[in-house]
Design an enzyme around this catalytic site. Structure first.
Site, PDB file in Angstrom:
ATOM      1  N   LYS A  37     -27.444 -58.876  -1.498  1.00 17.88           N
ATOM      2  CA  LYS A  37     -27.291 -60.358  -1.755  1.00 17.88           C
ATOM      3  C   LYS A  37     -27.925 -61.317  -0.676  1.00 17.88           C
ATOM      4  CE  LYS A  37     -23.007 -59.812  -2.514  1.00 17.88           C
ATOM      5  NZ  LYS A  37     -22.775 -58.309  -2.496  1.00 17.88           N
ATOM      6  N   THR A  38     -27.473 -60.892   0.710  1.00 22.10           N
ATOM      7  CA  THR A  38     -27.788 -61.802   1.887  1.00 22.10           C
ATOM      8  C   THR A  38     -29.270 -61.600   2.065  1.00 22.10           C
ATOM      9  OG1 THR A  38     -25.710 -61.345   2.729  1.00 22.10           O
ATOM     10  CG2 THR A  38     -27.290 -62.298   4.191  1.00 22.10           C
ATOM     11  N   ASP A 221     -24.089 -68.519   0.486  1.00 23.56           N
ATOM     12  CA  ASP A 221     -23.541 -66.995   0.517  1.00 23.56           C
ATOM     13  C   ASP A 221     -22.289 -66.982   0.470  1.00 23.56           C
ATOM     14  OD1 ASP A 221     -23.936 -64.401   0.792  1.00 23.56           O
ATOM     15  OD2 ASP A 221     -24.997 -64.377   2.926  1.00 23.56           O
ATOM     16  N   GLU A 222     -21.717 -65.708   0.102  1.00 21.69           N
ATOM     17  CA  GLU A 222     -20.213 -65.437   0.117  1.00 21.69           C
ATOM     18  C   GLU A 222     -19.405 -66.634  -0.802  1.00 21.69           C
ATOM     19  OE1 GLU A 222     -19.447 -62.683   1.435  1.00 21.69           O
ATOM     20  OE2 GLU A 222     -20.159 -62.189   3.340  1.00 21.69           O
ATOM     21  N   GLN A 252     -15.203 -58.846  -3.555  1.00 18.12           N
ATOM     22  CA  GLN A 252     -14.940 -58.998  -2.071  1.00 18.12           C
ATOM     23  C   GLN A 252     -14.123 -60.418  -1.796  1.00 18.12           C
ATOM     24  OE1 GLN A 252     -18.200 -58.042   0.539  1.00 18.12           O
ATOM     25  NE2 GLN A 252     -19.463 -57.264  -1.286  1.00 18.12           N
ATOM     26  N   ARG A 600     -18.415 -51.445   4.074  1.00 19.84           N
ATOM     27  CA  ARG A 600     -19.063 -51.644   5.512  1.00 19.84           C
ATOM     28  C   ARG A 600     -19.899 -50.343   6.118  1.00 19.84           C
ATOM     29  NH1 ARG A 600     -19.994 -55.727   4.232  1.00 19.84           N
ATOM     30  NH2 ARG A 600     -19.333 -55.075   2.228  1.00 19.84           N
TER      31      ARG A 600
HETATM   32  N1  LIG Z   1     -34.775 -53.573  -1.338  1.00 17.36           N
HETATM   33  C1  LIG Z   1     -34.192 -53.138  -0.432  1.00 17.36           C
HETATM   34  N2  LIG Z   1     -34.884 -52.388   0.425  1.00 17.36           N
HETATM   35  C2  LIG Z   1     -34.488 -51.996   1.667  1.00 17.36           C
HETATM   36  N3  LIG Z   1     -33.347 -52.254   2.136  1.00 17.36           N
HETATM   37  C3  LIG Z   1     -32.391 -53.055   1.473  1.00 17.36           C
HETATM   38  C4  LIG Z   1     -33.008 -53.694   0.211  1.00 17.36           C
HETATM   39  N4  LIG Z   1     -31.967 -54.533  -0.130  1.00 17.36           N
HETATM   40  C5  LIG Z   1     -31.075 -54.524   0.681  1.00 17.36           C
HETATM   41  N5  LIG Z   1     -31.207 -53.567   1.864  1.00 17.36           N
HETATM   42  C6  LIG Z   1     -30.380 -53.407   2.829  1.00 17.36           C
HETATM   43  O1  LIG Z   1     -29.121 -52.895   2.495  1.00 17.36           O
HETATM   44  C7  LIG Z   1     -28.114 -53.396   3.275  1.00 17.36           C
HETATM   45  C8  LIG Z   1     -27.058 -54.536   2.646  1.00 17.36           C
HETATM   46  O2  LIG Z   1     -27.863 -55.697   2.435  1.00 17.36           O
HETATM   47  P1  LIG Z   1     -27.319 -56.984   2.156  1.00 17.36           P
HETATM   48  O3  LIG Z   1     -26.248 -57.363   3.454  1.00 17.36           O
HETATM   49  O4  LIG Z   1     -28.095 -58.069   2.092  1.00 17.36           O
HETATM   50  O5  LIG Z   1     -26.312 -57.036   1.039  1.00 17.36           O
HETATM   51  P2  LIG Z   1     -24.960 -57.712   0.682  1.00 17.36           P
HETATM   52  O6  LIG Z   1     -25.205 -57.526  -1.054  1.00 17.36           O
HETATM   53  O7  LIG Z   1     -25.002 -59.098   1.201  1.00 17.36           O
HETATM   54  O8  LIG Z   1     -23.698 -57.051   1.044  1.00 17.36           O
HETATM   55  P3  LIG Z   1     -22.260 -57.273   1.149  1.00 17.36           P
HETATM   56  O9  LIG Z   1     -21.636 -58.142   0.065  1.00 17.36           O
HETATM   57  O10 LIG Z   1     -21.595 -56.014   1.300  1.00 17.36           O
HETATM   58  O11 LIG Z   1     -22.254 -58.170   2.595  1.00 17.36           O
HETATM   59  C9  LIG Z   1     -28.820 -54.121   4.291  1.00 17.36           C
HETATM   60  O12 LIG Z   1     -29.098 -53.310   5.689  1.00 17.36           O
HETATM   61  C10 LIG Z   1     -30.336 -54.575   3.747  1.00 17.36           C
HETATM   62  O13 LIG Z   1     -31.359 -54.453   4.625  1.00 17.36           O
END
Ligand SMILES: Nc1ncnc2c1ncn2[C@@H]1O[C@H](COP(=O)(O)OP(=O)(O)OP(=O)(O)O)[C@@H](O)[C@H]1O
Length: 725
Positions: A37-38, A221-222, A252, A600
């Site tokens: 997402k981030t 975000d969040e 979350q 995490r």
């Molecule tokens: N398409 C992709 N290819 C490679 N790595 C990815 C890809 N998408 C996400 N990642 C990796 O997965 C991990 C999680 O990504 P991110 O932090 O953006 O997720 P999130 O959904 O925001 O997580 P959370 O809600 O748990 O905080 C990061 O290390 C990111 O670099």
DNA sequence: TTCAAAGTTGTTTTT
DNA sequence: CAACTTTGAA
């Protein structure tokens, strides 16, 4: 440029890519942990600038912490290969503070307003309660109630209108007095930053239109942890184009206790008819086993959107469950597990717990094993008494109306101006409808006055000197240093002779260094900006050495982070889930917290609990957390072996130490060794006898009885001791 | 006015 | 248990 599109494709999966390209109109990304997402938000921001010709100042991007904001800035700069500044990228609070600095006058504040922290708020509320003669109600609960109102954008009039019963009315009255007090002090609390920005935008049409027109895109975000007020704020800032992307995961949502409304994200579609909802189901962070644990537990929640989540990653190791007799054994076993990996201190290991108090046993044990660690939370550097004292001086000099800070500096260091004098002048100020400072000024030149008046006159003399020092054409660090010097604070600490004050003096020096550092990073910015940055500082912002240590933190502060190895401790029913009041416990939020903690982890996850735990001096027994029972057993390997561990010596084993510990092996062996009964000489206290020793080398602590008969605690590293024996 | 001793609170979680 | 606040003596 095609390059950028290809690049985007290579960095994102299909769904993510489509989400980034959905630039216009309202978009909701509702997706599970680690789904990127981030990452999508970051690439979207970069792509808006690069491929859409959007200027950085036209994007409002909100993150949960300052650190997350900084990381996003860095990533975008890297993607774009050009550094560019995003003035409206930050937390809700920092963005609002920026808006309010520009338009505070419209609300009857000046742009040099002070941001009050918890401590300042408490001082103000205490004053109000004292005046009202109400000693029964706790200031904390007044603050808590006021905060709840503000999070829902309810003014003190609104609070009074909806009050039912005497208690509500009292709270509403204190809310009103508190708010008026803040305004008189030209000060705002944390919630005011949001609240007053909403008020500003509601009242001032030109300001509102200015933002609506200049903000072309909004990214948040969040989103699952935003509150009602924040949602209102966004509606006010959003232009007619409705270009808004919100990102989050209802599983979350862990800040319900602070007014966060999951419904903001779950009912987002009610506000935007043409909402484009995107679901991302692939997790990139964790192993199959880790994800399995997370999913098997979170599905026990009833109030949630069911989400599919899968990963192409390996199964990975099974999740280790450590069963322990008590908290010391828990710490000991965690360290043993941790040492299985020889890379345990490369910054990729974290230990989580539910409450801050749990960190202590872990710290003790880590220190004992010479493992470098850092703790997030607890007392931050800028929360230390001595640093806050210096900050109070600076706050008053920037904002002379800040009576809370003024009250703090009058007799710090001791000037013989005590309660009675202050009370007298406060009454006088109240009668003449002036401030305490102005009341003081009436005796500024009364050299023939009473003893108290003379003391006040000399305090004012110091104050004038401080004012002059701050006006000088000099560097920020020089100004701060001058304030510490002229106020007598430096001399006070230096000459106090109390061992702790030596540490405090070091912290004060460190603070001057921080000022110099700020000036380096922000050329041209001054004292007011420095103070604001500190006010908005969060735990995460403390610069510590994650790279070479184990990180300790609460699950709440772990949100949004990732670690290769995660230890989740204290999994006992009543502690995690934390149940303080059985009738009002929010088990579902606790379960979400568990879900956040588990997700995490990238590669390795260790869970642990202790059958008995010492709380307030006596052992409390508890069952393993219900969340452990909810895990499908095939993901786990249990480790029951009740190995004997060396229990730490009872009694005073713990000494408050820095929240960061880096063992210094060389110095551990150096320096004179002290022993009980030894005679030593101290510069100030003369000859003394060592009563007690603890630790070695740099971390050694001694208790010494000097000639005057009073035992004193000393650290030989700082105290200049000469060995006589 | 100040310091030390006795008393009393509390543990969620934080921008 | 330990950090904080109130109380009482000098
Ligand atoms: N398409 C992709 N290819 C490679 N790595 C990815 C890809 N998408 C996400 N990642 C990796 O997965 C991990 C999680 O990504 P991110 O932090 O953006 O997720 P999130 O959904 O925001 O997580 P959370 O809600 O748990 O905080 C990061 O290390 C990111 O670099």
């Amino acid at each position: 440029m095609n390059f950028d599109i290809d690049y985007l494709r290579s960095q994102l999966n299909d769904v993510q890519y489509q989400a980034v390209l959905g630039y216009d109109g309202p978009q909701l990304l509702l997706a599970g942990a680690g789904s990127g997402k981030t990452r999508v938000l970051t690439y979207k921001l970069a792509s808006l600038v690069r491929n859409r010709g959007v200027a950085p100042h036209q994007v409002l991007a909100v993150t949960f912490t300052n650190k997350a904001a900084r990381e996003m800035k860095t990533r975008v700069a890297k993607i774009l290969e050009t550094p560019c500044s995003f003035p409206w990228l930050g937390t809700f609070h920092s963005v609002c503070a920026r808006i309010l600095r520009m338009y505070a006058e419209h609300l009857g504040y000046t742009s040099s307003f002070t941001i009050y922290d918890r401590d300042d708020q408490k001082r103000l509320v205490k004053k109000i309660l004292k005046q009202a003669g109400d000693e029964k109600i706790k200031p904390e609960s007044v603050i808590y109630n006021i905060s709840n109102f503000k999070n829902n954008y309810i003014s003190f009039d609104g609070a009074a209108a909806m009050a039912s019963g005497g208690y509500d009315l009292r709270i509403a009255k204190y809310y009103s007095q508190y708010q008026k007090g803040l305004k008189a002090n030209n000060a705002m609390d944390f919630d005011d930053l949001i609240f007053l920005t909403i008020s500003l935008l509601k009242q001032q049409e030109e300001v509102r239109e200015r933002f609506k027109n200049s903000v072309r895109y909004v990214l948040i975000d969040e989103f699952q942890d935003t509150n009602k007020a924040q949602f209102q704020l966004i509606q006010l800032l959003l232009g007619p184009h409705n270009n808004i992307t919100v990102v989050g995961d209802d599983d979350q949502s862990i800040y319900g206790w602070r007014g966060a409304e999951v419904t903001n994200i779950l009912n987002f579609g009610d506000y935007f008819s043409n909402l484009n909802t995107v679901k991302m189901e692939q997790n990139y962070r964790s192993t199959k086993n880790i994800l399995g644990v997370a999913s098997s537990v979170i599905k026990h929640n009833r109030e949630r959107h069911n989400k599919t989540i899968w990963t192409a990653n390996d199964d990975g190791e099974k999740i280790v469950l450590l069963e322990n007799e008590n908290e010391n054994q828990e710490a000991e076993k965690i360290i043993r597990q941790l040492k299985n990996d020889d890379t345990f201190s490369n910054g990729e290991t974290a230990i989580f717990y539910r409450t801050n108090a749990q960190s202590r046993v872990l710290e003790d044990q880590l220190r004992r094993h010479n493992i470098p660690y850092m703790v997030l939370g607890g007392i931050r550097f800028y929360d230390r008494k001595e640093v806050k004292d210096v900050l109070a001086y600076l706050h008053v000099l920037v904002n002379p109306k800040d009576s809370v800070s003024f009250g703090r500096i009058i007799n710090t260091p001791r000037r013989g101006i005590g309660n009675k004098t202050i009370e007298m002048f406060t009454d006088m100020a109240l009668q003449n409808n002036t401030t305490l400072f102005e009341a003081f000024c009436t005796v500024e030149n009364a050299y023939n006055g009473t003893a108290a008046e003379k003391k006040i006159a000399s305090f004012l003399k110091i104050y004038r000197a401080l004012e002059a020092a701050v006006q000088q054409e000099s560097s920020l660090a020089e100004k701060v240093d001058a304030v510490i010097e002229l106020s007598g604070y430096h001399a006070f600490l230096k000459e106090s002779g109390i061992e702790d004050d030596r540490d405090r003096l070091e912290n004060v020096a460190e603070f001057v260094a921080a000022a110099a550092d700020f000036e380096n990073r922000n050329p041209g910015k001054g004292l007011a900006e420095f103070l604001q940055e500190i006010s908005l500082y969060t735990q995460e912002d403390e610069v510590k050495v994650r790279q070479s240590s184990v990180t300790l933190m609460t699950v709440h502060s772990a949100k949004g982070l990732e670690f290769s190895r995660v230890f989740l401790t204290g999994l006992e029913d009543g502690l995690f889930p934390l149940i303080r009041d059985a009738d009002n416990a929010d088990i579902e939020e606790e379960r979400r917290l568990f879900y956040v903690a588990v997700t995490r982890a990238e590669k390795k996850l260790v869970l642990s609990f202790a059958t008995s735990r010492r709380t307030w001096g006596n052992a409390v027994f508890a069952d393993p957390s219900r969340f452990i029972n909810e895990i499908e057993p095939h993901f786990l390997t249990r480790e029951t072996g009740m190995a004997r561990v060396t229990a730490p010596k009872t009694g005073r084993h713990y000494e408050p130490v820095e929240d960061q510990y880096i063992p210094n092996y060389e110095e551990e062996c150096e320096g004179p060794a002290f022993f009980q009964g030894q005679h030593v000489q101290h510069k100030l206290f003369g000859m003394g006898t060592i009563l007690k020793t603890e630790g070695f080398g740099e971390s050694a602590r001694l208790v010494i009885r000097f000639q005057d008969g009073n035992p004193k605690k000393m650290i030989p590293k700082f105290a200049k001791l000469t060995v006589l024996d």
